[in-house]
Design an enzyme around this catalytic site. Structure first.
Site, PDB file in Angstrom:
ATOM      1  N   LYS A 107     -27.815  -6.635   1.178  1.00  0.00           N
ATOM      2  CA  LYS A 107     -28.256  -8.283   0.194  1.00  0.00           C
ATOM      3  C   LYS A 107     -28.436  -7.893  -1.062  1.00  0.00           C
ATOM      4  O   LYS A 107     -29.257  -8.306  -1.705  1.00  0.00           O
ATOM      5  CB  LYS A 107     -28.880  -8.938   1.044  1.00  0.00           C
TER       6      LYS A 107
HETATM    7  C1  LIG Z   1     -24.566 -10.790   5.227  1.00  0.00           C
HETATM    8  C2  LIG Z   1     -24.000  -9.175   6.028  1.00  0.00           C
HETATM    9  C3  LIG Z   1     -23.065  -9.469   6.058  1.00  0.00           C
HETATM   10  C4  LIG Z   1     -21.611 -10.372   5.356  1.00  0.00           C
HETATM   11  O1  LIG Z   1     -21.383 -10.260   3.900  1.00  0.00           O
HETATM   12  P1  LIG Z   1     -20.005 -11.739   3.193  1.00  0.00           P
HETATM   13  O2  LIG Z   1     -21.050 -11.079   2.074  1.00  0.00           O
HETATM   14  O3  LIG Z   1     -21.460 -13.161   3.353  1.00  0.00           O
HETATM   15  O4  LIG Z   1     -19.043 -11.288   4.257  1.00  0.00           O
HETATM   16  C5  LIG Z   1     -22.260  -8.562   6.709  1.00  0.00           C
HETATM   17  N1  LIG Z   1     -23.201  -7.609   7.327  1.00  0.00           N
HETATM   18  C6  LIG Z   1     -24.038  -7.109   6.966  1.00  0.00           C
HETATM   19  C7  LIG Z   1     -25.223  -6.707   7.422  1.00  0.00           C
HETATM   20  C8  LIG Z   1     -25.418  -8.875   6.467  1.00  0.00           C
HETATM   21  O5  LIG Z   1     -25.995  -8.781   6.198  1.00  0.00           O
END
Ligand SMILES: *Cc1c(COP(=O)(O)O)cnc(C)c1O
Length: 431
Positions: A107
Site C-alpha cells: 500500500k
Molecule cells: C491490503 C492488503 C491486501 C489486499 O489488497 P486489496 O487491494 O484490498 O485486495 C493483501 N495483502 C496485504 C498484505 C495487504 O495489506
C-alpha cells in the site's frame, strides 16, 4: 479525463475532485470515463523504459488535466524510489515483491501517490483536508508514512485496540506531526463503521473537508496498476502467456491489474486468491453476490466480507459474467492450507512468504493444475516480518528485521483512546 460515479446519480468530476471527495455524493465509487490503450510500441520496448517513465505514460491520461507533467514526474520519482523485483522461485513461477517500500506493505505506493496529489491540490488553499481512515493493520502504517508532513492535510487513523501487530501499531502511532492515531475499543468492523458514519454526518461535513485513504479513493487505487507493468517488463522475455495471482481483500489491487490489461498489457488471466472470506470465489461459482461479516484469519489484511472494489471489476466487464469468468478465476484457502503452503514453499525453494503471499501462491498453483503452460506471477504483498508470530510458528525461524522496521520499534507510541462514535465526533469537532 473525468471520473463518474458508479451509482450514476452524481455529476462527473475532475481527478482532483474525485481525490478530494473520495466517494461520490451518491455514495458511488468513482471510475475513469475511458481507458485508452497505450500504443503497442510502449509494450514492445517496455524493458528499455525506467519504472518512472512507465508509470508516467500509464497514468498520464487519467490525471494530466489536473497535474502538470513536471509535477507528475516529481511525484512519481518520490513515490517509486524503491525496487519491485520479480524473483523466480520455481519453473513457471515468479513472485513479485511489493514490500520494499518504507512500511514494507504494497500500500506504500498508493498511499504516497495519493498523499502527494492531495498535497499538490491543497497548495495555496486556506482550508485543510482531513483524511479519515480505518485500518486492520497495514493501511494505517502506509497512510501515516505517506502523508507525514504533507501540508494542508491532517490524517486521523482509527485502529482496533489490541488487534493489530506490534510492528503495525508502532508504524501508525509513533510519527506525530499531522498524523493522529485513535485507538478504538472494538473491532476493525467497528472502526470502519465509525468512519462511514462520519462521512454521512452533516455536523462534521459542515466543519471540514473529509476524505478517505482507502482504495475506494482513485488516487490510492489507480497507481497500483504500475506493479503489473513493472512485472511484465521483467517477465516478457520468458513467456507469451503470463497470469497473475493476487491475494485479495478489498480487490483494489487486482482491479488495478485489470486496468493495466485494458491499457494493452499482454496478460492471459487473473486469479483472485482469498482466505476463507470467500464472497468473490462464491460469486464466481454461483453468480450470486452475497456479502457477509468478515472472519478473522492469519492473512488479516484480507479479512473482508464485502470487498468494496469488486463493483469496479464488474463494471469493467459491463456486468457480463461470461466475459469476466474468461479472465478471472477465484479460489479461497483456509489458514491450515496457508500455513502448509508457507512451509512447503520454504522447504522446496528456501523462499519465505508471509501468509498473504502464500494465499496468492496457492491460487496460482490451483490454476496451473489445469493450465500448466501458463507462466504465473503471484504477488507478495507484505514482508514476512510484518506477520512475525505466524512466520515464526510455521517456519521455525525469525526473519531478519529490516532497518525501516527496526527504526520505528524504538519510538514512543502516542494514541488517543476512543470508545464509540461520539468519541470520534467530539475529537474531530474540537480540533
Ligand atoms: C491490503 C492488503 C491486501 C489486499 O489488497 P486489496 O487491494 O484490498 O485486495 C493483501 N495483502 C496485504 C498484505 C495487504 O495489506
Amino acid at each position: 479525463m473525468k471520473f463518474y460515479s458508479l451509482n450514476q446519480q452524481a455529476p462527473k468530476v475532475s481527478f482532483k475532485d474525485a481525490v478530494i471527495k473520495g466517494i461520490a455524493p451518491d455514495r458511488g465509487l468513482y471510475f475513469p470515463e475511458r481507458i485508452t490503450p497505450l500504443p503497442n510500441s510502449f509494450f514492445e520496448h517496455i524493458e528499455k523504459l525506467s519504472n518512472e517513465e512507465i508509470a508516467f505514460q500509464a497514468i498520464h491520461d487519467f490525471v494530466s488535466e489536473d497535474i502538470p507533467d513536471p509535477t507528475l514526474r516529481n511525484i512519481l520519482q518520490e513515490v517509486l524510489d524503491f525496487d519491485f523485483p520479480v524473483k523466480e522461485i520455481e519453473e513457471n513461477t515468479g513472485v513479485l515483491e511489493l514490500f520494499h517500500g518504507p512500511t514494507m506493505a504494497f500500500k506504500d505506493v498508493g498511499a504516497r501517490f495519493m498523499a502527494r496529489c492531495l498535497g499538490y491540490f491543497s497548495r495555496g488553499e486556506d482550508s485543510e483536508v482531513t483524511v479519515l481512515v480505518a485500518t486492520s493493520g497495514d493501511t494505517g502504517g502506509a497512510v501515516a508514512n505517506g502523508f507525514l508532513g504533507v501540508k494542508g492535510v491532517n490524517v486521523v487513523i482509527l485502529y482496533p485496540k489490541g488487534k493489530v501487530s506490534e510492528i503495525q501499531e508502532r508504524q501508525l502511532t509513533t510519527l506525530g506531526q499531522n498524523i493522529t492515531a485513535l485507538e478504538v475499543e472494538g473491532t476493525f468492523d467497528d472502526c470502519q463503521k465509525m468512519v462511514k458514519t462520519a462521512f454521512l454526518d452533516e455536523e462534521i461535513l459542515n466543519e471540514m473537508q473529509l476524505t478517505s485513504a482507502n482504495s475506494i479513493n482513485v488516487a490510492r487505487w489507480l497507481p497500483q496498476l504500475f506493479y503489473f507493468l513493472f512485472a511484465y517488463k521483467q517477465t516478457k522475455a520468458k513467456t507469451r502467456k503470463i497470469v497473475f495471482s493476487i491475494p485479495s481483500g478489498n480487490f483494489g489491487n487486482i482491479c488495478a491489474g485489470m486496468v493495466a490489461q485494458s491499457l494493452g498489457m499482454p496478460c492471459d488471466h487473473f486469479i483472485a486468491a482469498t482466505n476463507v472470506n470467500d464472497t468473490v470465489p462464491e460469486f464466481m461459482k454461483t453468480q450470486a453476490y452475497r456479502p457477509k461479516p468478515s472472519t478473522a484469519t492469519i492473512s488479516n489484511a484480507m479479512d473482508v466480507g464485502d470487498p468494496s472494489n469488486f463493483i469496479r471489476i464488474r463494471h469493467l466487464y459491463r456486468d457480463n459474467f461470461e466475459e469476466l469468468s474468461k479472465n478471472l478465476s477465484s479460489y479461497s484457502f483456509t489458514d491450515v492450507e496457508t500455513k502448509k503452503a508457507m512451509l512447503e514453499i520454504f522447504k522446496q525453494t528456501h523462499y519465505v512468504t508471509d501468509p498473504h503471499g502464500a494465499v496468492g501462491y496457492l491460487g496460482l498453483k490451483k490454476y496451473q493444475e489445469k493450465h500448466s503452460d501458463a507462466y504465473g506471477i503471484f504477488l507478495e504483498t507484505a514482508h514476512p516480518v510484518k506477520f512475525l508470530p505466524v512466520v515464526e510458528e510455521t517456519l521455525g525461524l525469525t526473519p531478519e528485521i529490516p532497518p525501516q522496521i527496526e527504526r520505528v520499534m524504538h519510538r514512543k507510541k502516542v494514541s488517543i483512546p476512543i470508545r464509540d462514535y461520539q468519541g470520534l465526533k467530539v475529537y474531530l469537532l474540537k480540533r
